[in-house]
Enzyme design. Structure first.
Site, PDB file in Angstrom:
ATOM      1  N   THR A 180      26.593 -38.107 -17.729  1.00 44.59           N
ATOM      2  CA  THR A 180      25.110 -38.418 -16.574  1.00 44.59           C
ATOM      3  C   THR A 180      25.733 -36.736 -15.651  1.00 44.59           C
ATOM      4  O   THR A 180      25.990 -35.828 -16.045  1.00 44.59           O
ATOM      5  CB  THR A 180      25.166 -39.346 -15.944  1.00 44.59           C
ATOM      6  OG1 THR A 180      26.504 -39.597 -14.811  1.00 44.59           O
ATOM      7  CG2 THR A 180      24.821 -40.578 -16.943  1.00 44.59           C
TER       8      THR A 180
ATOM      9  N   LYS B 107      33.026 -42.480 -18.210  1.00 47.98           N
ATOM     10  CA  LYS B 107      31.940 -41.576 -18.280  1.00 47.98           C
ATOM     11  C   LYS B 107      32.403 -42.565 -16.038  1.00 47.98           C
ATOM     12  O   LYS B 107      32.575 -43.188 -15.971  1.00 47.98           O
ATOM     13  CB  LYS B 107      31.253 -41.823 -18.476  1.00 47.98           C
ATOM     14  CG  LYS B 107      29.692 -42.579 -18.087  1.00 47.98           C
ATOM     15  CD  LYS B 107      29.033 -43.312 -16.972  1.00 47.98           C
ATOM     16  CE  LYS B 107      28.725 -41.637 -16.790  1.00 47.98           C
ATOM     17  NZ  LYS B 107      27.796 -42.566 -15.095  1.00 47.98           N
TER      18      LYS B 107
ATOM     19  N   THR C 116      33.155 -49.100 -11.699  1.00 49.14           N
ATOM     20  CA  THR C 116      33.146 -48.402 -11.441  1.00 49.14           C
ATOM     21  C   THR C 116      32.819 -47.637 -12.163  1.00 49.14           C
ATOM     22  O   THR C 116      32.630 -46.093 -12.025  1.00 49.14           O
ATOM     23  CB  THR C 116      34.024 -47.980 -10.447  1.00 49.14           C
ATOM     24  OG1 THR C 116      35.392 -47.268 -11.520  1.00 49.14           O
ATOM     25  CG2 THR C 116      35.241 -48.990  -9.886  1.00 49.14           C
TER      26      THR C 116
ATOM     27  N   GLU D 262      31.332 -35.675  -8.317  1.00 51.19           N
ATOM     28  CA  GLU D 262      30.388 -35.143  -8.409  1.00 51.19           C
ATOM     29  C   GLU D 262      30.419 -33.585  -7.042  1.00 51.19           C
ATOM     30  O   GLU D 262      31.111 -34.065  -6.484  1.00 51.19           O
ATOM     31  CB  GLU D 262      29.215 -35.413  -7.692  1.00 51.19           C
ATOM     32  CG  GLU D 262      28.275 -36.944  -8.944  1.00 51.19           C
ATOM     33  CD  GLU D 262      27.583 -37.286  -9.018  1.00 51.19           C
ATOM     34  OE1 GLU D 262      26.808 -37.894  -9.748  1.00 51.19           O
ATOM     35  OE2 GLU D 262      27.138 -37.946  -7.603  1.00 51.19           O
TER      36      GLU D 262
ATOM     37  N   ASN E 107      22.956 -34.556  -5.270  1.00 54.53           N
ATOM     38  CA  ASN E 107      22.455 -36.454  -5.255  1.00 54.53           C
ATOM     39  C   ASN E 107      21.033 -36.265  -4.407  1.00 54.53           C
ATOM     40  O   ASN E 107      20.919 -36.989  -4.188  1.00 54.53           O
ATOM     41  CB  ASN E 107      23.699 -37.533  -4.314  1.00 54.53           C
ATOM     42  CG  ASN E 107      24.340 -37.471  -5.456  1.00 54.53           C
ATOM     43  OD1 ASN E 107      23.811 -37.813  -6.289  1.00 54.53           O
ATOM     44  ND2 ASN E 107      26.173 -37.085  -5.984  1.00 54.53           N
TER      45      ASN E 107
ATOM     46  N   THR F 268      14.748 -36.677  -8.922  1.00 57.88           N
ATOM     47  CA  THR F 268      13.050 -35.838  -9.532  1.00 57.88           C
ATOM     48  C   THR F 268      13.946 -34.839 -10.522  1.00 57.88           C
ATOM     49  O   THR F 268      14.717 -34.208 -10.899  1.00 57.88           O
ATOM     50  CB  THR F 268      12.052 -35.737  -8.324  1.00 57.88           C
ATOM     51  OG1 THR F 268      13.082 -35.030  -7.733  1.00 57.88           O
ATOM     52  CG2 THR F 268      12.147 -37.005  -8.355  1.00 57.88           C
TER      53      THR F 268
END
Lengths: 422, 422
Positions: B175, B201, B212, B295, B417, B422
């Site tokens: 992702t 992933k 997790t 991230e 994040n 959107t």
């Protein structure tokens, strides 16, 4: 004192007879406060605060649950053992934590100096520090500051100057705070007025696991220390312990309260109920101020969990949502990402059936029976672009409820904390 | 199979007889894999992965502890009840979570379609999804993708093409991941080779509370499902469950393993010990890959807690430090702020005496007996400017130890994040 058996929750349902007034920590009779620039924080910033009660006061406190406890905290706990204190002294810019014996000595030196300049016993001084952990406190600067503050306190001053002094004391306990946090209020009893005064600091390293910040509260009502302790402990559970900024529980957190009885008023049963309501309102206001002033925050978040099986479950869910990095960043991005809200409830440890949950962003229903509904993204956006955002969950498990407060997670939080110590 | 009573920890002390090899999920004999672009994620991205075993395989899994569980997760749990499976199918771009009955139907449709194109039973298909929560899965696109993937799998292909197919399967489960996470290794037994293949992933919504992330492991060794489950559950505790990126436990996490016995090899006692070591190494590698690819991360953090009274305490401390927003931002800012490290240990819930703790940043001792030592800021900076940073705590309470992995908290985490859905 005749205490009611009402819970603080139910007390909050009835009509208040108290009111907010101007002022801060020194609003109650017989309290004086000052804040000075002692050169601990950085040049020309207030960093030493002193609060003095003309008479020995009944005293109570709550403290961090962190295993690692700052030196002043340990001393203050000891000085609270007899339930009596007469002064509170605090510095910002240095937490006086994790520095070994010099730390204990520095905290004691702060108490001794305060006692000396005010002519009271060192054991009646409560000491607090906030700032960077692990650096030795510049004791001489702090004690010099205490001397300067005591001069301010002993001066004959106008009411306007008294207000200013309170304000400077509140300034002197700030670290990364951007807003002064103080409050005062007044309750009319059949025998006259009693007052509450308060100041707090907190912006980062804030998480609901006791204390969570520095808070100082004063009152001129006559309240024995055990009742004061119970009042404080209960109020903290519903206020300061329901705030999270970043999930980090500090080593220095404490909330202290002094009741010096200078109003000469002992509250009757009904008045005590009113007083408790007022006390809780002050604690909640300061707790919300802290969340609103979260490091780098652009938005204030209130999460209400209704219909939980137990208050404990409701608190877990509300706090978990407030603390979720993904909810906080979605809030920052003004993204109606209810999936993250439900996921945070799901890992909170609370018991509930996800397939029964309704979620509202402001007034907009975004999920029902554990799944999304066809809501208007525009309406949701209208809620999310505001500075204050409320998330509401209806759990359909029982009658218990809880509210938690937090803020968004922003680029500025990272900037502030990526370079705090150096 | 004759299992040793050695713990996985002690197994790790001896010399390995296994080795890393090229490849991924389809490295063991009798496994084939493919990844295709089905238009779920966004145009021209791989988003449907299919893993097929030529023979029915023994199967095991571990799953998220989040109360809120995604639809495919519930189906996969059911399909694992008999300990047998023959295919694993996954999509990225949509979590298929919290959408009600259509979600259950979509997960079932994925299993049915996979079964149809591979000529196996739908009950032998394990299904996983990852991506945004609360949006309905575009089932037709996914099933069309499954059809395309099965064509890839049925082709006669070269070893190079097989490697590429594995790689595309690993791409298709990503992702916000920026790096493909796959591994393969081989153990020489007295009867020949057995192999392990794996892909995973995970980048955000990562926290040590089961699963997790998504992880898929294959082996051609002959291992009964109960042993496979025990092996997996143990390894997950020390690997995937010791990773935290942001403290958010997902609704979709799972790790699955298939053992198809195609090597024809049943491991003897010594070989089983080696195999377990190899299995743990693969899980740890993928766990570390996930932390490294957190991230927005710029740095990889390893926290080692030594000398705890219990493994549970050591794990709590290591995870708490890895998860602290203040430690993570200090790491980003390359700030030797050991006070935050000690504070995070202090609120971990573990039992220890803060006055006994030694803290090292890399090789640099920064705190001892719970307080700072006079360390060279320059030396500490040399440690902190590196991409990989190790924090070590010596607790002096006992013999237990644990290691956790994480990453720094950066501006980019907030950016990613703040605008995911959107």
């Amino acid at each position: 004192m005749d205490k009611t058996t009402q819970s603080t929750e139910s007390i909050c349902e009835s009509q208040p007879k108290w009111s907010w007034i101007q002022g801060g920590i020194a609003a109650p009779q017989g309290f004086r406060a000052a804040g000075v620039k002692a050169g601990v924080k950085y040049p020309n910033k207030y960093d030493v605060a002193l609060v003095y009660s003309e008479a020995p006061a009944q005293a109570a406190g709550v403290f961090t649950r962190n295993k690692v406890k700052a030196h002043p905290l340990l001393l203050t706990k000891k000085h609270l053992e007899n339930g009596v204190a007469q002064a509170m002294v605090a510095n910002s810019g240095n937490a006086n934590a994790c520095v070994g014996k010099p730390g204990d000595e520095a905290a004691w030196a702060m108490a001794v100096k305060t006692a000396e300049v005010l002519g009271i016993a060192a054991e009646d001084v409560l000491v607090a520090s906030t700032g960077v952990i692990g650096a030795e406190l510049p004791v001489e600067r702090v004690t010099k500051g205490i001397g300067a503050a005591s001069l301010e306190i002993s001066k004959k001053i106008s009411p306007e100057e008294a207000l200013q002094n309170s304000h400077q004391a509140a300034l002197a306990i700030m670290t990364t705070d951007t807003v002064v946090k103080e409050a005062a209020c007044e309750l009319l009893t059949e025998n006259g007025k009693v007052r509450l005064g308060a100041m707090a600091k907190g912006s980062g390293m804030i998480h609901p696991n006791m204390g969570t910040m520095l808070g100082f509260i004063t009152t001129d009502a006559t309240i024995p220390a055990p009742d004061l302790q119970e009042l404080l402990s209960e109020a903290v559970e519903e206020s300061f312990n329901m705030v999270t900024v970043d999930g980090d529980t500090s080593t220095n957190d404490m909330v202290l309260v002094l009741a010096n009885g200078k109003s000469g008023i002992t509250l009757n049963s009904g008045e005590w109920a009113e007083f408790r309501r007022m006390f809780l309102a002050v604690c909640k206001k300061l707790a919300q101020d802290i969340a609103r002033d979260g490091e780098g925050a652009t938005k204030f978040l209130e999460v209400q969990a209704f219909g939980a099986a137990t208050v404990e479950d409701a608190r877990k869910i509300a706090k978990s949502i407030c603390g979720s990095s993904l909810v906080k960043t979605a809030l920052y991005g003004e993204d109606a990402n209810w999936g993250r809200i439900l996921a945070a409830a799901g890992y909170s440890g609370a018991e509930f059936d996800p397939d029964q949950v309704e979620i509202y962003l402001g007034h907009v229903l975004v999920a029902k029976e554990g799944q999304g509904v066809n809501f208007s993204e525009e309406e949701a956006k209208e809620v999310l672009i505001k500075k204050d955002v409320t998330i509401k969950l209806l759990l359909q498990e029982g009658q218990a409820q809880a509210t938690a407060w937090g803020c968004d997670l922003t680029h500025d939080y990272v900037t502030i904390n990526g370079d705090y110590r150096t």
